[in-house]
Write a protein that holds these residues in place. Sequence first.
Motif, PDB file in Angstrom:
ATOM      1  N   UNK A 186       0.841  -1.201   0.000  1.00  0.00           N
ATOM      2  CA  UNK A 186       0.000   0.000   0.000  1.00  0.00           C
ATOM      3  C   UNK A 186       0.877   1.253   0.000  1.00  0.00           C
ATOM      4  N   UNK A 187       1.882   1.287   0.860  1.00  0.00           N
ATOM      5  CA  UNK A 187       2.771   2.450   0.969  1.00  0.00           C
ATOM      6  C   UNK A 187       3.584   2.658  -0.300  1.00  0.00           C
ATOM      7  N   UNK A 188       4.074   1.592  -0.900  1.00  0.00           N
ATOM      8  CA  UNK A 188       4.848   1.707  -2.145  1.00  0.00           C
ATOM      9  C   UNK A 188       3.992   2.281  -3.265  1.00  0.00           C
ATOM     10  N   UNK A 189       2.764   1.813  -3.400  1.00  0.00           N
ATOM     11  CA  UNK A 189       1.866   2.334  -4.427  1.00  0.00           C
ATOM     12  C   UNK A 189       1.519   3.792  -4.174  1.00  0.00           C
ATOM     13  N   UNK A 190       1.286   4.120  -2.933  1.00  0.00           N
ATOM     14  CA  UNK A 190       0.956   5.490  -2.564  1.00  0.00           C
ATOM     15  C   UNK A 190       2.104   6.446  -2.867  1.00  0.00           C
ATOM     16  N   UNK A 191       3.312   6.064  -2.501  1.00  0.00           N
ATOM     17  CA  UNK A 191       4.450   6.974  -2.620  1.00  0.00           C
ATOM     18  C   UNK A 191       4.823   7.292  -4.056  1.00  0.00           C
ATOM     19  N   UNK A 192       4.364   6.517  -5.012  1.00  0.00           N
ATOM     20  CA  UNK A 192       4.715   6.783  -6.398  1.00  0.00           C
ATOM     21  C   UNK A 192       3.581   7.306  -7.258  1.00  0.00           C
ATOM     22  N   UNK A 193       2.369   7.407  -6.685  1.00  0.00           N
ATOM     23  CA  UNK A 193       1.253   7.756  -7.557  1.00  0.00           C
ATOM     24  C   UNK A 193       0.321   8.834  -7.020  1.00  0.00           C
ATOM     25  N   UNK A 194       0.617   9.427  -5.879  1.00  0.00           N
ATOM     26  CA  UNK A 194      -0.290  10.414  -5.290  1.00  0.00           C
ATOM     27  C   UNK A 194       0.027  11.823  -5.762  1.00  0.00           C
ATOM     28  N   UNK A 195      -0.959  12.464  -6.365  1.00  0.00           N
ATOM     29  CA  UNK A 195      -0.857  13.884  -6.697  1.00  0.00           C
ATOM     30  C   UNK A 195      -1.404  14.705  -5.533  1.00  0.00           C
ATOM     31  N   UNK A 196      -2.369  14.118  -4.809  1.00  0.00           N
ATOM     32  CA  UNK A 196      -2.953  14.757  -3.627  1.00  0.00           C
ATOM     33  C   UNK A 196      -3.185  13.676  -2.585  1.00  0.00           C
ATOM     34  N   UNK A 197      -2.863  13.982  -1.342  1.00  0.00           N
ATOM     35  CA  UNK A 197      -3.134  13.069  -0.228  1.00  0.00           C
ATOM     36  C   UNK A 197      -3.274  13.926   1.010  1.00  0.00           C
ATOM     37  N   UNK A 198      -4.509  14.134   1.450  1.00  0.00           N
ATOM     38  CA  UNK A 198      -4.772  14.997   2.594  1.00  0.00           C
ATOM     39  C   UNK A 198      -5.604  14.240   3.613  1.00  0.00           C
ATOM     40  N   UNK A 199      -5.042  14.047   4.789  1.00  0.00           N
ATOM     41  CA  UNK A 199      -5.672  13.281   5.852  1.00  0.00           C
ATOM     42  C   UNK A 199      -6.164  14.218   6.951  1.00  0.00           C
ATOM     43  N   UNK A 200      -7.439  14.118   7.287  1.00  0.00           N
ATOM     44  CA  UNK A 200      -7.997  14.863   8.412  1.00  0.00           C
ATOM     45  C   UNK A 200      -8.481  13.848   9.436  1.00  0.00           C
ATOM     46  N   UNK A 201      -7.846  13.820  10.600  1.00  0.00           N
ATOM     47  CA  UNK A 201      -8.214  12.874  11.652  1.00  0.00           C
ATOM     48  C   UNK A 201      -9.534  13.319  12.274  1.00  0.00           C
ATOM     49  N   UNK A 202     -10.494  12.398  12.340  1.00  0.00           N
ATOM     50  CA  UNK A 202     -11.796  12.701  12.927  1.00  0.00           C
ATOM     51  C   UNK A 202     -12.013  12.021  14.277  1.00  0.00           C
ATOM     52  N   UNK A 203     -11.296  10.904  14.515  1.00  0.00           N
ATOM     53  CA  UNK A 203     -11.435  10.200  15.792  1.00  0.00           C
ATOM     54  C   UNK A 203     -10.269   9.246  15.973  1.00  0.00           C
ATOM     55  N   UNK A 204      -9.834   9.093  17.225  1.00  0.00           N
ATOM     56  CA  UNK A 204      -8.791   8.132  17.568  1.00  0.00           C
ATOM     57  C   UNK A 204      -9.340   7.240  18.678  1.00  0.00           C
ATOM     58  N   UNK A 205      -9.302   5.929  18.450  1.00  0.00           N
ATOM     59  CA  UNK A 205      -9.739   4.955  19.449  1.00  0.00           C
ATOM     60  C   UNK A 205      -8.535   4.160  19.912  1.00  0.00           C
ATOM     61  N   UNK A 206      -8.144   4.362  21.153  1.00  0.00           N
ATOM     62  CA  UNK A 206      -6.998   3.665  21.721  1.00  0.00           C
ATOM     63  C   UNK A 206      -7.375   2.229  22.053  1.00  0.00           C
ATOM     64  N   UNK A 207      -6.565   1.297  21.585  1.00  0.00           N
ATOM     65  CA  UNK A 207      -6.750  -0.111  21.921  1.00  0.00           C
ATOM     66  C   UNK A 207      -5.967  -0.415  23.196  1.00  0.00           C
ATOM     67  N   UNK A 208      -4.728   0.067  23.245  1.00  0.00           N
ATOM     68  CA  UNK A 208      -3.894   0.020  24.439  1.00  0.00           C
ATOM     69  C   UNK A 208      -2.815   1.090  24.279  1.00  0.00           C
ATOM     70  N   UNK A 209      -1.762   1.036  25.077  1.00  0.00           N
ATOM     71  CA  UNK A 209      -0.724   2.074  25.035  1.00  0.00           C
ATOM     72  C   UNK A 209       0.074   2.094  23.735  1.00  0.00           C
ATOM     73  N   UNK A 210       0.049   1.000  22.987  1.00  0.00           N
ATOM     74  CA  UNK A 210       0.885   0.918  21.783  1.00  0.00           C
ATOM     75  C   UNK A 210       0.105   0.675  20.501  1.00  0.00           C
ATOM     76  N   UNK A 211      -1.217   0.723  20.576  1.00  0.00           N
ATOM     77  CA  UNK A 211      -2.019   0.458  19.378  1.00  0.00           C
ATOM     78  C   UNK A 211      -3.290   1.286  19.407  1.00  0.00           C
TER      79      UNK A 211
END
Length: 92
Positions: free
Chosen positions: A24-49
Motif C-alpha cells: 500500500x505504501x509503495x503504491x501510494x508513494x509513487x502515484x499520489x498527486x494529492x493526499x490529505x488526511x484529516x483525523x476525525x477520531x482516535x480509538x486507543x486499543x492500548x498504550x501501543x495500538x
Amino acid sequence: DAAAVAHKKAEVLSMVMPGEITRFAENLSGSAAKWQTTVTQVDSIDDTECLVETNLGTQLLTGPEQSGLAVFRMIKVDGAWRLAAVEIFEVN
C-alpha cells in the motif's frame, strides 16, 4: 501527507510496519498527486495500538479527486507511530 505527495518512497516506508502494508505504501508513494488526511477520531486499543478514523482526500496522478472514510491501525514502535493496517478504505 507531504511525503506521499512528494513521492518520497523511503520516507513513506519508514512510517509503516513490515508486511502487507508496505505494498500500500509503495503504491501510494509513487502515484499520489494529492493526499490529505484529516483525523476525525482516535480509538486507543492500548498504550501501543490505536485505530485512527480519517476523512481522506486523494488524487492519483492519472485519476480524479476522491474523498471518503479511511480507518488506519497504528502501532507504536520505539516511540514512533507506524501504519500497521488499513482497516477501512471507502474513498471514491
